[in-house]
Design an enzyme around this catalytic site. Sequence first.
Site, PDB file in Angstrom:
ATOM      1  NE  ARG A  76      -4.266   1.605   0.787  1.00  0.00           N
ATOM      2  CZ  ARG A  76      -5.100   2.161  -0.078  1.00  0.00           C
ATOM      3  NH1 ARG A  76      -4.868   2.052  -1.375  1.00  0.00           N
ATOM      4  NH2 ARG A  76      -6.164   2.808   0.343  1.00  0.00           N
ATOM      5  CB  THR A 107      -8.624  -1.437  -7.699  1.00  0.00           C
ATOM      6  OG1 THR A 107      -9.954  -1.936  -7.482  1.00  0.00           O
ATOM      7  CG2 THR A 107      -8.371  -0.342  -6.691  1.00  0.00           C
ATOM      8  CB  SER A 116      -5.700   0.469  -6.223  1.00  0.00           C
ATOM      9  OG  SER A 116      -6.541   1.586  -6.403  1.00  0.00           O
ATOM     10  CB  VAL A 117      -3.541   4.390  -9.620  1.00  0.00           C
ATOM     11  CG1 VAL A 117      -2.223   3.722 -10.003  1.00  0.00           C
ATOM     12  CG2 VAL A 117      -4.585   4.200 -10.707  1.00  0.00           C
ATOM     13  CG  ASN A 118      -8.233   6.370  -4.827  1.00  0.00           C
ATOM     14  OD1 ASN A 118      -9.039   5.523  -4.472  1.00  0.00           O
ATOM     15  ND2 ASN A 118      -8.310   7.624  -4.411  1.00  0.00           N
ATOM     16  CG  ASP A 128      -8.536   5.426  -0.689  1.00  0.00           C
ATOM     17  OD1 ASP A 128      -9.519   5.996  -1.179  1.00  0.00           O
ATOM     18  OD2 ASP A 128      -8.078   4.355  -1.145  1.00  0.00           O
ATOM     19  CB  SER A 149      -7.262  -0.438   1.160  1.00  0.00           C
ATOM     20  OG  SER A 149      -7.681  -1.083  -0.031  1.00  0.00           O
ATOM     21  N   GLY A 190     -13.137  -2.432  -7.118  1.00  0.00           N
ATOM     22  CA  GLY A 190     -14.463  -1.932  -6.802  1.00  0.00           C
ATOM     23  C   GLY A 190     -14.573  -1.080  -5.563  1.00  0.00           C
TER      24      GLY A 190
END
Length: 562
Positions: A98, A370, A388-390, A412, A441, A461
């Site tokens: 992360r 994601t 992910s990159v958001n 986030d 997350s 998602g």
Amino acid sequence: MPGSTAFRTLLFGAALALCATQALADGPGRAAIASPHPEATAAAREILEQGGNAFDAAIAVSATLAVVEPYGSGLGGGGFFLLRQPGSPASYQFIDARERAPGKATATLYLKDGKVQPGLSINGPLAAAIPGLPAALADLATNYGKLPLTRSLAPAIRLANQGFAVDRVYRDRAQMRLSALRDDPESARLFLKDGEVPVLGTSIRQPELAATLTRLAEQGRDGFYAGTTAQALLSGVQGAGGIWREEDLSDYRVVHREPLRYALADRRELISAPPPSAGGVALAQSLVMLQRLPWQGADPVQRSHYVLEVLRRAYRDRGLLGDPDYVSNPIPQLLSRSYLQGLADGIDVYKATPSADLPPASAWREGDHTTHFAVIDGEGNAVAATLSVNLPFGAAYSAPGTGVVLNNEMDDFAADPSGSNSYGLAGSQANAVAAGKRPLSSMSPTFIESPSQFAAFGTPGGSRIPSMVLLSVLEFLEGRPVATWPAVPRYHHQYLPDVVEHEPGAFSTEQQRELQARGYTLKDVGRAYGNQQVLFWDKAGHTLEAASDPRGLGTSDVFNPR
């Protein structure tokens, strides 16, 4: 006679049979891949056929997705890797890659005059946390893989140089972030054509990204977090108003955490993501509560009612969780069977429980674009990874000369624990911004294993990830065909807002009326969502299967690797 040739032959044959049986127990003998893009699936197969294991294949998939899905993941982002290694019993590891908040980040970073400035945590380099994916790929190669990074990254480097064709998903995601991509000249140059979303089939070549991947392949971790790449990242970020420093990059490390493990019925065990993911906790809570309820014998509306009510209660507890390196997570209390039994026993059989009637907790939401994949090799090594990159294309900022689009995972965090993030949902003190901290997350790469079965689940998602994984797991628990697991219609409840979100067609008109009569407020989100990738190894039946979500472009493959 014991000394006879026939008897020795019999013993030798029995030994061979025992070895064969043991081999089947340790691994499926074949390999399987499920990924969200055909190029990523092909890259994994290429590496497995060259003698790599599942961990080498995971590197190839991750890097290839960084090329063909810049909207979902990449070297400028991070993720979680759940690993399985065969043995008696099998062992599991969890790599937390992360992103981390820069060292100059503070709790008031996105506040002005006491109010959150939403754009600052969404677009541009100030929204970017320190990437973790490159460190994870180097860690996988060093500690788990069989091949050097130069081999496992070769398919992605080749594809970045040669180019890939724009597909419908790329166009959809680029359209969603078109304005932000236009605002950054480098992102516009890389991902748009004359300031517009490229037409289908347009070739997107990324030679700068190929060079960045090559440095990572040749120099390992230092090929990204030091030297040429690091200097280009710092120059770009600082020049555009970001707060990254050299030590933010040099100090970044993945964290090896103990996966969340929880015993289920029928000798099954849930193995999933621990904090800073809230997903594994929500899954464990939901499954244990459902064990107290007759969901399997229920009609569709009654079953949906039970699922929605356990999700409502599981999601309520998310606000108590955060980065375990910074806050104390009350996992034993949240997973106490007596606590979960009490929650399940409080569910009305026929009526929805208004969220306002439950003890208060923080609501939340996170970016939902994601990516996820799963792979298993013939020996039984397996990976389920969610990256992910958001938001689509992250912060929509690309560091010049690197080909790397940066994440906007800083959104986030709870930018204001008493306020809300870009989705208008409240935060929590446990997830407040702090230097070096990892944002909470919902990414939930998950295994379920028993002596006779092994299954892998996961999807992109955002806040809907745990509910999507839960619905697929229920298909597995009911013995449904593997292809149905990622295809099952989706619905979701996250405590607040007190609304049931669902895909078009998830409920019939009559079912909607019945649910509304029970007290639910329904919201058709207007589109299909998620992109689940699953694996199933039936150890007893000696079969191996994989399936990709029909909503996406992904492909699955089962084959003899060598």
